[in-house]
Enzyme design. Structure first.
Site, mmCIF file in Angstrom:
data_model
loop_
_atom_site.group_PDB
_atom_site.id
_atom_site.type_symbol
_atom_site.label_atom_id
_atom_site.label_comp_id
_atom_site.label_asym_id
_atom_site.label_seq_id
_atom_site.Cartn_x
_atom_site.Cartn_y
_atom_site.Cartn_z
ATOM 1 N N TRP A 193 0.853 -1.197 0.000
ATOM 2 C CA TRP A 193 0.000 0.000 0.000
ATOM 3 C C TRP A 193 0.883 1.240 0.000
ATOM 4 C CZ3 TRP A 193 0.581 3.558 3.882
ATOM 5 C CH2 TRP A 193 1.075 3.122 5.118
ATOM 6 N N GLU A 212 6.432 9.485 13.972
ATOM 7 C CA GLU A 212 6.755 8.748 12.745
ATOM 8 C C GLU A 212 7.680 9.568 11.847
ATOM 9 O OE1 GLU A 212 6.047 5.696 11.863
ATOM 10 O OE2 GLU A 212 4.421 5.081 13.182
ATOM 11 N N GLU A 227 8.605 2.092 6.784
ATOM 12 C CA GLU A 227 8.192 3.031 7.835
ATOM 13 C C GLU A 227 7.942 4.434 7.280
ATOM 14 O OE1 GLU A 227 7.616 3.093 11.134
ATOM 15 O OE2 GLU A 227 7.836 0.942 11.466
ATOM 16 N N HIS A 266 4.479 5.767 6.777
ATOM 17 C CA HIS A 266 3.588 6.080 7.908
ATOM 18 C C HIS A 266 3.465 7.593 8.140
ATOM 19 C CE1 HIS A 266 4.665 1.843 9.646
ATOM 20 N NE2 HIS A 266 4.087 1.792 8.452
ATOM 21 N N GLU A 307 7.964 -1.542 18.452
ATOM 22 C CA GLU A 307 7.047 -1.895 17.362
ATOM 23 C C GLU A 307 5.740 -2.427 17.939
ATOM 24 O OE1 GLU A 307 7.633 -0.927 14.418
ATOM 25 O OE2 GLU A 307 9.667 -1.312 13.772
ATOM 26 N N THR A 345 3.848 0.746 19.154
ATOM 27 C CA THR A 345 3.227 1.540 18.077
ATOM 28 C C THR A 345 2.061 0.771 17.456
ATOM 29 O OG1 THR A 345 5.009 0.795 16.617
ATOM 30 C CG2 THR A 345 5.138 3.059 17.402
ATOM 31 N N ASP A 350 1.506 -2.853 9.587
ATOM 32 C CA ASP A 350 2.954 -2.785 9.317
ATOM 33 C C ASP A 350 3.742 -2.953 10.623
ATOM 34 O OD1 ASP A 350 2.553 -2.223 6.646
ATOM 35 O OD2 ASP A 350 3.651 -0.318 6.648
ATOM 36 N N GLU A 351 3.309 -2.230 11.656
ATOM 37 C CA GLU A 351 4.030 -2.272 12.936
ATOM 38 C C GLU A 351 4.038 -3.704 13.494
ATOM 39 O OE1 GLU A 351 5.573 0.315 13.236
ATOM 40 O OE2 GLU A 351 4.383 2.150 13.083
ATOM 41 N N HIS A 367 6.599 -5.697 11.656
ATOM 42 C CA HIS A 367 7.945 -5.296 12.106
ATOM 43 C C HIS A 367 8.239 -5.851 13.501
ATOM 44 C CE1 HIS A 367 7.720 -1.565 9.250
ATOM 45 N NE2 HIS A 367 7.786 -2.690 8.597
#
Ligand SMILES: [Fe+2]
Ligand SMILES: [Fe+2]
Length: 325
Positions: free
Chosen positions: A33, A76, A111, A114, A164, A167, A196-197, A200
């Protein structure tokens, strides 16, 4: 600081699996994305209408929730600080273009979306004093952050595992609260970031798990050290224009506690999940000092639980310069 060679050996061992780790925990760029997938397209005739709707929903958002969203964005956007720190870890060797520096670049590249996405959303929202927010961002990058990790990979990966997860919790909660208030777009935005976090977090948890398999005593001591020093948030030096270094952080953190986006209880729960994830209770073959560290770690959640019962969060909202009145 020179480190025992064992750490470098461990880093080199994990590095041999890096291609597989990159495939497992990061997504191919062309299919991933991008911020524009979640924002109105300024080429489309319906753009203005979409922005109007976005603004109407942003206006209705709870004040503390909106302040937290801006603080999350500033956090971020201070990505250059985190990338520089990771690149400097012993064994990463930025110059070498080894597997580890490949990881750091690929992680940074993910990252970077974000802050980009959140910034564009806030710009369109019509509710943010962008200049004030940008000043906070420039300050935060300028001030850097102050972690008790040094260049130690063990301490650093304990930190990133924790961070991570933290977040993930906070973006996920903002997504849920946005959804509840009917702001589906913002819910999707924070939802994709939270996902995503989570990926990670799984990567860093995996790195530490691998270290436990090879150098259990030393990674146990690193974990104990980080917990004793307490995990500070990456934005702990947050400030606003005219304010002192770090002065805004407490207000940001209080707002997050008031709306239950990130709380002391979350801090404790994350520690518990780290202990479980790495099976600290059952690690074998460790030396005496690591055994003591384990005892400290196993007792930590309960100890923090007792202290947390005394923590009081101010009820009164703070007036952030970030939010246009
Ligand atoms: Fe992020
Ligand atoms: Fe992250």
């Amino acid at each position: 600081m020179t480190m025992p060679n064992k750490r470098l050996e461990v880093m080199q061992t994990i590095e041999q699996s890096m291609d597989g780790l990159l495939d497992k925990y990061l997504k191919p760029i062309d299919d991933n994305w991008q911020p524009s997938d979640l924002l109105p397209d300024s080429r489309e005739p319906g753009f203005h209408e979409e922005v109007e709707e976005l603004q109407a929903l942003a206006k209705e958002m709870d004040y503390d929730l909106f302040a937290v969203l801006i603080g999350d964005t500033v956090t971020e956007e201070a990505l250059p600080t985190y990338e520089a720190w990771l690149m400097d870890i012993e064994g990463v060797e930025a110059e070498d273009k080894n597997g580890w520096s490949k990881w750091v670049r690929a992680w940074t590249a993910e990252e970077n979306r974000h802050g980009d996405l959140l910034n564009k959303y806030l710009y369109l929202s019509g509710r943010v004093n962008m200049r004030e927010m940008e000043i906070s961002t420039q300050h935060l990058i300028n001030d850097g952050f102050d972690l008790p990790t040094g260049r130690d990979p063990y301490r650093s990966f304990v930190y990133t595992s924790f961070q991570e997860l933290a977040t993930n919790v906070s973006h996920r909660r903002v997504a849920t609260l946005s959804k509840q208030s009917g702001n589906d777009r913002l819910a999707r935005i924070c939802g994709v970031i939270a996902a995503d976090e989570a990926r990670h977090a799984n990567a860093y948890l995996d790195f530490v798990k691998r270290i436990f398999e090879i150098d259990a005593s030393e990674i146990m001591l690193a974990l104990e050290h980080m917990m004793r020093m307490r995990i500070v948030m990456p934005a702990h030096l947050l400030r606003e224009s005219g304010g002192g270094i770090g002065e805004l952080f407490t207000h940001f953190s209080d707002a997050a506690q008031r709306i239950m986006v990130y709380t002391t209880q979350d801090y404790i729960d994350i520690i518990k999940s780290l202990l479980e994830e790495w099976d600290i209770e059952n690690i074998t073959g460790i030396d005496d000092s690591a055994e003591k560290a384990r005892e400290y770690l196993m007792a930590l959640p309960e100890r923090l639980q007792r202290v947390s019962e005394r923590v009081r969060i101010p009820k009164k909202q703070f007036e952030f310069k970030w939010i246009a009145v």
